[in-house]
Design a protein around this motif. Structure first.
Motif, mmCIF file in Angstrom:
data_model
loop_
_atom_site.group_PDB
_atom_site.id
_atom_site.type_symbol
_atom_site.label_atom_id
_atom_site.label_comp_id
_atom_site.label_asym_id
_atom_site.label_seq_id
_atom_site.Cartn_x
_atom_site.Cartn_y
_atom_site.Cartn_z
ATOM 1 N N GLU A 127 51.056 37.042 49.779
ATOM 2 C CA GLU A 127 51.611 36.269 50.901
ATOM 3 C C GLU A 127 51.317 34.776 50.726
ATOM 4 N N PHE A 128 50.140 34.478 50.134
ATOM 5 C CA PHE A 128 49.787 33.082 49.865
ATOM 6 C C PHE A 128 50.346 32.623 48.516
ATOM 7 N N GLU B 30 58.648 30.067 61.013
ATOM 8 C CA GLU B 30 58.435 31.357 61.694
ATOM 9 C C GLU B 30 57.819 32.402 60.761
ATOM 10 N N VAL B 31 58.104 32.291 59.450
ATOM 11 C CA VAL B 31 57.515 33.251 58.502
ATOM 12 C C VAL B 31 56.569 32.549 57.518
ATOM 13 N N GLY C 242 51.162 31.511 58.015
ATOM 14 C CA GLY C 242 49.959 31.684 57.196
ATOM 15 C C GLY C 242 49.641 30.421 56.430
ATOM 16 N N GLN D 179 48.933 27.446 58.799
ATOM 17 C CA GLN D 179 47.630 27.487 59.457
ATOM 18 C C GLN D 179 46.510 27.054 58.521
ATOM 19 N N GLU E 2 43.866 23.973 58.838
ATOM 20 C CA GLU E 2 42.404 24.121 58.717
ATOM 21 C C GLU E 2 41.858 23.199 57.621
ATOM 22 N N ASP F 267 55.912 27.654 70.317
ATOM 23 C CA ASP F 267 57.218 28.289 70.138
ATOM 24 C C ASP F 267 57.864 28.467 71.511
ATOM 25 N N ARG G 224 50.901 29.044 70.526
ATOM 26 C CA ARG G 224 50.498 28.002 69.586
ATOM 27 C C ARG G 224 51.099 28.302 68.220
ATOM 28 N N MET H 135 50.876 40.675 69.704
ATOM 29 C CA MET H 135 50.850 39.280 69.292
ATOM 30 C C MET H 135 50.136 39.128 67.945
ATOM 31 N N TYR I 10 47.843 37.565 64.953
ATOM 32 C CA TYR I 10 46.502 36.979 64.906
ATOM 33 C C TYR I 10 46.576 35.480 65.187
ATOM 34 N N ASP I 11 45.787 35.004 66.104
ATOM 35 C CA ASP I 11 45.908 33.606 66.496
ATOM 36 C C ASP I 11 44.552 32.923 66.647
ATOM 37 N N GLN I 12 43.723 32.982 65.612
ATOM 38 C CA GLN I 12 42.455 32.261 65.688
ATOM 39 C C GLN I 12 42.363 31.299 64.521
ATOM 40 N N LEU I 13 41.744 30.169 64.764
ATOM 41 C CA LEU I 13 41.413 29.271 63.665
ATOM 42 C C LEU I 13 40.012 29.639 63.190
ATOM 43 N N VAL J 258 45.492 35.868 58.452
ATOM 44 C CA VAL J 258 46.348 34.678 58.355
ATOM 45 C C VAL J 258 47.484 34.953 57.353
ATOM 46 N N SER J 259 47.138 35.631 56.258
ATOM 47 C CA SER J 259 48.158 35.889 55.228
ATOM 48 C C SER J 259 49.306 36.738 55.771
ATOM 49 N N PHE J 260 49.008 37.626 56.715
ATOM 50 C CA PHE J 260 50.059 38.499 57.253
ATOM 51 C C PHE J 260 51.189 37.712 57.926
ATOM 52 N N LYS J 261 50.927 36.469 58.229
ATOM 53 C CA LYS J 261 51.944 35.668 58.920
ATOM 54 C C LYS J 261 52.904 34.971 57.945
ATOM 55 N N ASN J 262 52.762 35.292 56.658
ATOM 56 C CA ASN J 262 53.638 34.695 55.628
ATOM 57 C C ASN J 262 54.599 35.719 55.067
ATOM 58 N N PRO K 175 64.641 33.899 65.601
ATOM 59 C CA PRO K 175 64.188 35.268 65.370
ATOM 60 C C PRO K 175 63.474 35.863 66.591
ATOM 61 N N THR L 62 59.392 37.843 64.535
ATOM 62 C CA THR L 62 58.446 37.133 63.659
ATOM 63 C C THR L 62 57.155 36.792 64.422
ATOM 64 N N VAL M 278 55.835 34.073 65.257
ATOM 65 C CA VAL M 278 56.178 33.129 66.330
ATOM 66 C C VAL M 278 57.694 32.978 66.344
ATOM 67 N N LYS M 279 58.213 32.474 67.466
ATOM 68 C CA LYS M 279 59.660 32.268 67.568
ATOM 69 C C LYS M 279 60.016 30.819 67.238
ATOM 70 N N ARG M 280 61.219 30.398 67.604
ATOM 71 C CA ARG M 280 61.625 29.030 67.271
ATOM 72 C C ARG M 280 60.614 28.022 67.817
#
Lengths: 125, 443, 482
Positions: free
Chosen positions: B90-91, B101-102, B105, B108, B112, B297, B302, C1, C3-6, C57-61, C456, C459, C461-463
């Protein structure tokens, strides 16, 4: 699309409003619509010299950036500081929200600019 | 058939039929005949077994050495976690985050990364990273002449690594920049000479700390002098030393740049590395490269997105701040994971060990007859001594014993002959250092 | 939702994730005047925290292994695992760039042989592997052009010709190299208009930058004439290697008349894009321009490889060391795996795939140029635009179907550009699935346009509100908690 009668226009979509020896300069309704949501305006500084046909500011939207070309020459006496914090005002009313105020150097330069009808014709083409 | 190419003869026939051509060559019929018939004179295809054996043979021709050298590439420890994470497809395989939207990862971790670079440097804003520390410095020079229109004069302290100065010279030629090198004074920048050299058209003053000799620079009130002259003050600093040392912000920098290889990135024969670039809020919109910001969004969640894009080449074309259209994204992830693993305490501890070991080596070498410290300046993990030994001979002997000896400053210019620069990291043990010293002592 | 943490938000005071050996060496304190006041606020997390965080975090790509990725101009092909493994061997990653040459013969051999293979593939004399990326390669190429003319004492050549269909980096690189940019209008199919070219050719022209095939996948059929005209006017030809994939083994830029070019190893030779780098953009030149290549250069004498530091005519140094060596290693492994047998198949199948998708969708999407393309082509949005569904909407809807969208709104030749590049290692079945999905979306655009216009929906997040991000930039963690 609004095109107020009393203003002067130029092809690159700036307007000029004359008040005595001074003039306000801004961008047209057509220009703000083409740019989309304005996010930042890079302003010149007060006392900067504006020379006709040269760039003096940049309006940025999310997907575009447009350099503003001076329609007339003169020294900047005021900049619209409100736009620095709220650039979206340009989208709300681009005639109410002027960008710079200058002291006109040569009023004859105004003669080369378009009137509202000519500008309307240009943008409807 | 071939493992990376899935088409069966039947697939190909069916596809050609849909297209309405009889063979693939017909799709190339618009090419002039004289260009066709290329004979690709490269070696034949290898199976995975053959390729692996071939790489083992090549690897056998390399001999990694235990390094006592720095000069822009430092042998710090890379926690094993990092490789596992950056190799997640994914990275690793994603493109630049154009579809946010995709790509949350990538976006973010860039956010950071920017946050961590700002923490280290004390600056307000960092970009998403650049090719390397030298080109990041060159981009700082370009930014300065872009911000200070009509100014074309750049001052560089002689204590900046000469390779970085070479890159600056190459880049300066493009834009007719007048680059002036100001002589050092006893191994550090000559602050008063730098001030005197400042002209009304000086766009930037570029310095480095720790510098080419490893010395920690004290720029005194140079930042104020720059700011009074509207000259941008650029500090190139190894970010790993910011566990301990005053930040570029503390020293009055307008732009902080440097090579972030020191944050756990393997030596890899010089690359890929990663340049960092940070500046003040005031200059943010003049910064080159990618920047990631926060937004929401349509559901109010966020989210991260590339922002301030109106500076960039895909919008501004020839008026862009820079021609750069990417970053060293995966290396930014590398650094982000490194700084997460090491954290507040670990970065300090690793650098503290490096510092103590360097000082130990320094003191022990000075006990040998053929070394002296002509500078006696404070240093961090890299230092420079004067030697009466034949440096080439010394390094050859060391490499036979498995060590990479010091860098010969004489390679840059004759007046620096006999000056050798050592570097030590947390990876060098006391035994290795004592062995190294013994070898030197026997010379 | 999602994962949404830094990582900063996972931090707990005192927690650590590292281990270091105990040192027997005493403390050598630094003078207080040299030290920073406050330790930087880096996260305090455990090793397992780090693993979980970055995995989530990777799952969001969306990556190439997630699903189809027909992103035009980017050549998103499969990145072989073995290349990753081999380039990561300690015997390569553990080498300091200033080690004595006799301890680095293996890596120098890889660099040297890669230079040679790239030269054979492109029909140029030799390569420098130092440039870090495509845009960096462009800059280096343009600097070579500038030095070449300066060396001939021809200082009047200050202009670089760039077609209006070119990628934004072309004019940006030319400007960075100190040239004025002259845009020439393209024909409707993006090819160079010979008349507009002729009208700008004079002794102020330093060179021209082109891709071939061009940005809409059309082969520049007048290329030999273009080369003749530019050379006759005293200019040089630069080939932007972004579109080299369909040319390998089919035709060589050197034979077309190009003098300088760069190759994107992360595209054509699949060294992964890494989310935007590290890439590698080697620059190749003709024999005449060889002395201008950046320093240092890897050479061979007998059986010995060495690094040549200085050449009087060189443009100078453009990187700290020798470029992204780790990336070159992967490209080398890719080249040796494919070998001469399969490189031209890559070219042919990328062209076959693009034409197949184009022909299968041209009744639904507007195809401005109905001709054979090479590895990619451009649609100008839907044929039926009556419901106002745009390329942007279609792209976002594709995300709901697990497909990465094509390149949107580039090239600038058409209002609703959608640039599709289905690379050679995508099977007919994958392409058929894409074709079917595109037709479903086209139907949705008529039946339920709002569904598409708000995509979308699935996904992480949305637009996004991009204007908000640019108006009040928040670019670090502390901007969020301030």
């Amino acid at each position: 699309m609004k095109t107020p009668k009393e203003l002067y226009y130029q092809e690159t979509h700036e307007w000029v409003k004359v008040e005595g020896d001074f003039a306000y300069i801004g961008i047209t309704d057509f220009a703000q619509d083409e740019l989309g949501e304005v996010v930042f305006i890079e302003m010149p500084e007060v006392e900067d010299q504006l020379s006709k046909d040269t760039e003096f500011a940049t309006v940025e939207s999310v997907k575009a950036a447009s350099d503003l070309i001076a329609p007339v020459s003169g020294v900047i006496v005021e900049i619209n500081e409100e736009l620095e914090d709220s650039p979206e005002l340009l989208n709300e009313d681009s005639y109410e929200n002027w960008i710079v105020k200058i002291e006109l150097e040569d009023k004859s330069e105004l003669e080369g600019l378009m009137d509202a009808d000519a500008y309307k014709k240009l943008t409807s083409e | 058939m071939f493992k990376y190419l899935p088409h069966t003869p039947e697939d190909i026939q069916a596809m050609l039929k849909t297209i309405g051509v009889k063979d693939i060559n017909e799709l190339y019929s618009d090419m002039p005949k004289t260009l066709k018939g290329v004979d690709l004179d490269i070696p034949s295809s290898m199976s995975e077994i053959e390729l692996t054996e071939h790489f083992k043979t090549l690897a056998g021709e390399n001999r990694p050495l235990k390094s006592f050298m720095g000069m822009g590439a430092y042998d710090h420890y890379t926690p094993s976690v990092i490789r596992h994470l950056i190799e997640r497809q994914e990275f690793l395989t994603a493109y630049t985050p154009y579809q946010p939207e995709v790509s949350q990862g990538t976006l973010q971790y860039i956010f950071e990364y920017q946050s961590m670079i700002c923490e280290l440097t004390g600056m307000d804003v960092s970009n998403a990273s650049m090719y390397d520390g030298a080109t990041a410095t060159a981009e700082a020079m370009y930014m300065a002449v872009n911000v200070r229109k009509k100014r074309r004069h750049i001052l560089v302290s002689e204590t900046v690594n000469p390779v970085i100065v070479d890159v600056l010279r190459t880049y300066a030629y493009n834009q007719d920049i007048d680059l002036e090198l100001v002589s050092e004074k006893e191994g550090v920048s000559d602050v008063s000479a730098l001030k005197d050299a400042m002209r009304h058209d000086t766009a930037a003053l570029i310095t480095q700390t720790p510098n080419r000799y490893g010395h920690i620079e004290d720029f005194e009130d140079l930042g104020e002098a720059c700011s009074a002259n509207k000259t941008l003050f650029v500090i190139n600093q190894d970010p790993s030393t910011l566990s301990h040392l005053k930040t570029p912000r503390d020293q009055g920098a307008d732009i902080a740049v440097g090579e972030a290889q020191t944050l756990g990135v393997p030596l890899s024969f010089g690359g890929p590395y990663i340049g960092y670039f940070a500046t003040t809020k005031k200059l943010m919109r003049k910064m080159p490269g990618r920047i990631c910001g926060v937004t929401e969004d349509t559901d109010g969640l966020r989210a991260f997105v590339l922002t301030l894009q109106a500076r960039e080449q895909h919008i501004r074309r020839e008026k862009a701040n820079s021609n750069i259209c990417s970053n060293q994204s995966l290396m930014a992830l590398f650094v982000t994971i490194y700084l997460s693993i090491m954290g507040k305490k670990g970065l300090y501890e690793a650098q503290n060990i490096s510092k103590n070991h360097a000082h130990y080596l320094h003191d022990m070498l000075l006990k040998l007859p053929h070394f002296e410290d002509p500078f006696e300046k404070p240093f961090f993990k890299e230092f420079t001594l004067k030697t009466s030994l034949d440096v080439t001979q010394m390094n050859k002997l060391l490499s036979e014993q498995g060590y990479l000896g010091p860098f010969d400053q004489g390679a840059f210019s004759e007046d620096k002959a006999g000056l050798v620069t050592f570097s030590v990291t947390e990876k060098r043990t006391k035994e290795e250092m004592d062995h190294f010293i013994d070898i030197m002592g026997a010379l | 939702m999602a994962y949404d943490q830094l990582i900063f938000e996972r931090s707990q005071t005192g927690r650590i994730g590292y281990s270091l050996p105990k040192s027997e060496i005493k403390e050598y304190p630094l003078d207080d005047s040299l030290k920073r006041e406050k330790t930087p606020d880096l996260p305090e997390v455990s090793e397992f925290d780090v693993i979980r965080h970055f995995t989530n975090v990777s799952f969001k790509n969306h990556g190439i292994e997630t699903g189809f990725y027909p992103l035009g101009s980017c050549t998103m092909k499969y990145n072989p695992k073995i290349d990753q493994d081999l380039s990561g061997m300690d015997a390569f990653t553990g080498l300091h760039p200033y080690q004595p040459v006799d301890t680095v013969q293996g890596v120098l051999e890889v660099l040297y042989e890669t230079q040679k293979m790239l030269a054979k593939i492109s029909g140029l004399d030799t390569y420098s592997l130092n440039p870090y990326a495509g845009a960096h390669g462009e800059l280096v190429g343009l600097m070579i052009i500038r030095h070449y003319h300066a060396n001939r004492k021809d200082f009047a050549r200050k202009k670089i010709i760039v077609p209006d269909s070119a990628h934004g980096t072309n004019p940006a690189s030319a400007a960075t190299a100190g040239f004025d940019v002259v845009e020439v209008a393209s024909n409707q199919d993006g090819t160079v208009n010979l008349n507009s070219l002729k009208s700008v050719l004079d002794d102020s022209i330093a060179g021209i930058m082109l891709t071939n095939p061009n940005t809409i996948g059309m082969f520049e059929k007048d290329i030999l004439e273009i080369a003749r005209l530019v050379h006759e006017a005293g200019g040089l030809l630069y080939y932007d290697g972004a579109n080299l994939n369909p040319m390998m083994g089919m035709a060589r830029p050197g034979d077309m008349g190009f003098d300088i070019m760069h190759i994107n190893l992360h595209k054509t030779f699949s060294t992964p894009h890494g989310g935007g780098g590290p890439g590698s953009g080697p620059v190749g030149v003709t024999r005449e321009l060889k002395p201008y290549l950046p320093e240092p250069v890897v050479r061979k004498a007998g059986n010995h490889f060495f690094i040549d530091q200085k050449d009087d005519q060189s443009i100078g140094r453009i990187s700290h060391f020798y470029g992204n060596v780790g990336v070159v290693l992967k490209a080398y492994a890719f080249l040796r795996t494919n070998g001469k047998e399969h490189l031209s198949e890559i070219a042919q199948y990328s062209t076959l795939n693009a034409n197949y998708v184009k022909e299968s969708l041209k009744d639904t999407f507007k195809l401005p140029i109905d001709a054979h393309c090479k590895h990619e082509f451009v649609f100008d949005g839907l044929i039926d635009k009556s419901t106002g569904v745009t390329t942007y909407d279609i792209s976002k809807r594709l995300l709901d179907y697990g497909i990465h969208p094509p390149t949107m709104y580039f090239p600038l030749l058409y209002k609703e550009s959608m640039m599709i590049e289905p690379v050679e290692n995508e099977s007919k079945q994958t392409l058929d699935h894409f074709i079917k999905t595109m037709k479903i979306i086209a139907k949705e655009a008529i039946d339920d346009p709002d569904l598409v216009k708000h995509a979308p929906h699935t996904t992480p997040v949305k637009r996004l509100d991009e204007a908000k991000a640019a108006r009040e930039p928040k670019v670090k963690f502390k901007d969020l908690i301030a």
